[in-house]
Motif scaffolding. Structure first.
Motif, mmCIF file in Angstrom:
data_model
loop_
_atom_site.group_PDB
_atom_site.id
_atom_site.type_symbol
_atom_site.label_atom_id
_atom_site.label_comp_id
_atom_site.label_asym_id
_atom_site.label_seq_id
_atom_site.Cartn_x
_atom_site.Cartn_y
_atom_site.Cartn_z
ATOM 1 N N GLY A 76 1.659 -1.415 -6.656
ATOM 2 C CA GLY A 76 0.463 -0.661 -7.010
ATOM 3 C C GLY A 76 0.697 0.833 -6.972
ATOM 4 O O GLY A 76 0.211 1.578 -7.826
ATOM 5 N N LYS A 77 1.454 1.282 -5.981
ATOM 6 C CA LYS A 77 1.770 2.710 -5.872
ATOM 7 C C LYS A 77 2.562 3.177 -7.088
ATOM 8 O O LYS A 77 2.397 4.308 -7.551
ATOM 9 N N LYS A 78 3.407 2.300 -7.616
ATOM 10 C CA LYS A 78 4.184 2.642 -8.811
ATOM 11 C C LYS A 78 3.287 2.741 -10.042
ATOM 12 O O LYS A 78 3.581 3.491 -10.963
ATOM 13 N N ARG A 79 2.185 1.984 -10.052
ATOM 14 C CA ARG A 79 1.263 2.013 -11.198
ATOM 15 C C ARG A 79 0.344 3.228 -11.174
ATOM 16 O O ARG A 79 -0.330 3.516 -12.161
ATOM 17 N N VAL A 80 0.308 3.953 -10.072
ATOM 18 C CA VAL A 80 -0.570 5.114 -9.960
ATOM 19 C C VAL A 80 -0.211 6.179 -11.003
ATOM 20 O O VAL A 80 -1.092 6.813 -11.574
#
Length: 104
Positions: A76-80
């Motif tokens: 999810g952090k990568k999708r930010v």
């Protein structure tokens, strides 16, 4: 896979520390009918994890039910970054549409 604007806003709200559904709704301006299904999809995709809160000392009133706490996973952090780009893109489009005729 292209990210939806609502999903992007939710990811950005989570990154900012809004961890409860109602807080995410307040931060994004989205309705519960958009937020909760998106959170479920994000959880199914592995971008978000959730659990029931354990500490009720932050309760807003007696008898308040426990809340679900959401957080970003590493995925999810990568999708930010993708979420940030999507929101910036939609803000640019809105700015263009709101500018006086012939200036956009």
């Amino acid at each position: 896979m292209s990210i939806r604007r609502a999903t992007a806003l939710i990811l950005l709200a989570l990154r900012k520390g809004h961890v409860y559904g109602f807080d995410i709704m307040d931060a994004t301006g989205l309705a519960s009918g958009s937020v909760y299904p998106a959170l479920r999809r994000l959880e199914e995709q592995g971008s978000v994890v959730s659990h029931w809160e354990e500490d009720l000392s932050d309760a807003r009133g007696p008898g308040r039910p426990t809340r679900r706490v959401y957080s970003l996973t590493e995925a999810g952090k990568k999708r930010v970054a993708e979420a940030h780009a999507k929101v910036s893109e939609s803000q640019g489009a809105a700015r263009d549409l709101l500018s006086p005729e012939g200036t956009g």
